[in-house]
Design a protein around this motif. Structure first.
Motif, mmCIF file in Angstrom:
data_model
loop_
_atom_site.group_PDB
_atom_site.id
_atom_site.type_symbol
_atom_site.label_atom_id
_atom_site.label_comp_id
_atom_site.label_asym_id
_atom_site.label_seq_id
_atom_site.Cartn_x
_atom_site.Cartn_y
_atom_site.Cartn_z
ATOM 1 N N ALA A 100 0.825 -1.209 0.000
ATOM 2 C CA ALA A 100 0.000 0.000 0.000
ATOM 3 C C ALA A 100 0.855 1.253 0.000
ATOM 4 C CB ALA A 100 -0.929 -0.016 1.215
ATOM 5 N N ASP A 101 1.960 1.247 0.771
ATOM 6 C CA ASP A 101 2.837 2.420 0.821
ATOM 7 C C ASP A 101 3.488 2.703 -0.518
ATOM 8 O OD1 ASP A 101 2.221 2.793 3.464
ATOM 9 O OD2 ASP A 101 3.965 1.672 4.223
ATOM 10 N N ARG B 111 -0.821 4.662 -1.558
ATOM 11 C CA ARG B 111 -0.719 5.917 -0.805
ATOM 12 C C ARG B 111 -0.023 7.018 -1.598
ATOM 13 N NH1 ARG B 111 0.058 2.186 3.785
ATOM 14 N NH2 ARG B 111 -1.814 2.316 5.100
ATOM 15 N N GLN C 150 -6.507 6.469 0.646
ATOM 16 C CA GLN C 150 -6.449 6.136 2.063
ATOM 17 C C GLN C 150 -6.632 4.628 2.208
ATOM 18 O OE1 GLN C 150 -9.357 8.168 4.429
ATOM 19 N NE2 GLN C 150 -8.916 6.976 6.288
ATOM 20 N N VAL C 151 -5.666 3.980 2.823
ATOM 21 C CA VAL C 151 -5.676 2.516 2.969
ATOM 22 C C VAL C 151 -5.749 2.179 4.450
ATOM 23 C CG1 VAL C 151 -4.491 0.361 2.492
ATOM 24 C CG2 VAL C 151 -4.341 2.261 0.860
ATOM 25 N N ASN C 152 -6.755 1.376 4.825
ATOM 26 C CA ASN C 152 -6.913 0.890 6.203
ATOM 27 C C ASN C 152 -6.826 -0.628 6.204
ATOM 28 O OD1 ASN C 152 -7.395 3.509 7.222
ATOM 29 N ND2 ASN C 152 -9.576 3.350 6.641
ATOM 30 N N ARG D 207 -10.552 5.449 -1.233
ATOM 31 C CA ARG D 207 -10.372 4.696 0.004
ATOM 32 C C ARG D 207 -10.381 3.196 -0.295
ATOM 33 N NH1 ARG D 207 -14.411 6.374 2.356
ATOM 34 N NH2 ARG D 207 -13.495 8.111 3.541
#
Length: 507
Positions: A378-379, A383, A388-390, A427
């Motif tokens: 994700a980074d 991102r 936005q990654v949760n 998201r």
């Protein structure tokens, strides 16, 4: 015990016929007996009138000897059993047998109570059948003697009768005639019944028993496997209809059996093809698993070699350039400029190499596990694009098996790549849930979505379709499955369910 159809039909036809004939004979006997009784009653009445006429003079003269003599003469008739004359007080004044003379009768006596019902005495002449002891059945005729004017000199004119003349006639001959008539009727009807039974037997044999026997044999032959068996009964009744129905049914069953044989052959062939297909599918899955395993191993090997060899060589070059920069004269500006460009190029090459090594096999997956590896992807992919990654977990108990972690990581990597390229989402939420014997990973975005069916039928040359197929293949290798839920304008959800291998501890 086996009972054939013939006696059943004979009994069914002749039984009711015999009952009807017996009833008819009994009715005829009853009617004839009734007629004979009527005739006997009229005879008794006529006889009583004759007796009364013959005794009239003797009674008017009160000559009891003459009265008894006349009665004795009448008693010579073999049909006359009893004959006596009662006065108004029910006392016998004359008659036979002579032992009855002066006997006082009562309405309750045997032979009188049958005719005299209390409260409803008989009036006028009447006859009745009685059973007299030591005599048998008789026809008793009671003939009242009217109190005429000629009798008023001796009898009270107010009384209607002077006495009663009772005559008992034997019914033996009458009943014998009726019995003979009944016997003759029964014999006649019995002969007719036997003749009818013979004719019925012949008719049944030709029209019922023989056709049914042929039909029964045909059914037995058909049951033994003679599917070509047919019955030829050219009659138009119910048995003929049954034969034609059997022939039609036999034809249908024959066709059905042929179809079933063809179906069994096709089934055997399909089972053979299915078995071969399963074997090929198993081989394909095994080969795919080996390919993916080899791919992961090759990725790891290349990652190690790039890190250990080229990475170290580039690091050594960078160090050499750093030492060279320290020894290079500051007066030579052109050489220092070339040296700086070489140092910058080396640093960029080393950074690119590190990204390639991480893309081939991120070390964080092997060292820290699935969740940190998903965060690393994700980074580096989402991102930087502003998404936005949760990442949320529930029930994870340490590290998952290595094969499971690799499969889930590659599926998530492909899904996040699709999100970066196609979704236009803001998201992305990743859920990791571990339950007893299963781990589930869900990736849900709020992007534009798509139609999974259209992507699945678009062909494997489409990048997204190929990626989804790869997800399915990877999950299937470990017995899992991938479900993609999406619709235009409603985002996309990718859910992966993987069974966890069971482990046993040795004690």
């Amino acid at each position: 015990m086996r009972v054939t159809l013939r006696p059943k039909m004979m009994l069914g036809v002749l039984g009711p016929l015999a009952v009807v004939l017996a009833l008819f004979a009994y009715v005829q006997y009853y009617v004839q007996r009734h007629v004979l009784l009527d005739v006997a009653a009229r005879t008794a009445t006529d006889l009583s009138n004759v007796i009364e006429g013959s005794l009239q003079h003797a009674m008017l003269t009160r000559n009891r000897v003459a009265i008894q003599t006349s009665i004795d003469d009448i008693a010579t008739n073999p049909q006359v059993v009893d004959l006596f004359l009662l006065n108004p007080d029910s006392q016998v004044r004359a008659g036979i047998p002579q032992g009855l003379v002066d006997r006082q009768f009562s309405k309750r006596d045997a032979g009188c109570a049958e005719c005299h019902v209390p409260g409803a005495p008989h009036k006028g002449e009447f006859s009745a059948v009685l059973a007299v002891p030591n005599v048998g059945r008789v026809l008793r005729n009671c003939n009242p003697i009217e109190n005429r004017e000629a009798c008023h000199g001796c009898h009270d004119p107010a009384k209607p009768y002077n006495g009663v003349l009772i005559t008992d006639l034997s019914l033996t001959e009458l009943e014998r005639q009726a019995s003979n008539s009944l016997q003759q009727s029964l014999l006649l009807f019995g002969g007719a019944l036997l003749l009818g039974a013979a004719l019925l037997g012949v008719t049944m044999e030709r029209s019922v028993v023989q056709p049914l026997s042929q039909l029964t044999q045909a059914i037995r032959d058909f049951d033994r496997g003679d599917l070509a068996r047919r019955v030829q009964i050219n009659i138009s009744d119910e048995i003929g209809e049954l034969a034609r129905a059997f022939n039609h049914m036999a034809g249908g069953v024959g066709e059905k059996v042929q179809l079933e044989q063809q179906l069994r052959q096709r089934t055997v062939e399909l089972e053979r093809l299915y078995t071969a297909l399963q074997e090929k599918e198993a081989m394909r899955a095994q080969l795919l698993k080996q390919i993916i395993t080899a791919q992961e191993e090759e990725r790891a090997r290349l990652s190690r070699e790039l890190h250990d060899e080229i990475g170290q060589m580039l690091t050594a070059v960078q160090l050499s350039l750093d030492r060279l920069a320290k020894t290079l004269s500051t007066a030579d500006a052109a050489a220092r400029e070339r040296l700086d460009r070489a140092r910058t190029l080396t640093e960029q090459t080393l950074a690119d190499l590190r990204r390639v090594i991480a893309a081939l096999r991120p070390g964080v997956l092997d060292q820290l596990g699935l969740v940190p590896a998903l965060g690393w992807v994700a980074d580096h992919t989402l991102r930087p694009l502003g998404l936005q990654v949760n990442i949320e977990t529930n029930g994870l108990q340490g590290r998952l098996p290595g094969e499971i972690e690799t499969i889930l990581f590659r599926i998530a990597q492909e899904a996040m790549s699709n999100v970066a390229r196609h979704s236009k989402a803001s998201r992305l939420t990743i859920y990791l849930v571990q339950t007893d014997g299963q781990v589930t990973m869900s990736l849900r975005d709020d992007g534009v979505g798509f139609d999974p069916a259209s992507v699945a039928t678009a062909g494997l040359d489409q990048s997204r379709g190929l990626g989804l197929a790869g997800m399915q293949e990877r999950a299937a290798l470990a017995g899992g499955r991938v479900v993609v839920e999406s619709a235009p304008g409603r985002g996309t959800a990718v859910r992966v369910s993987m069974p966890l291998p069971t482990t046993t501890e040795e004690t």
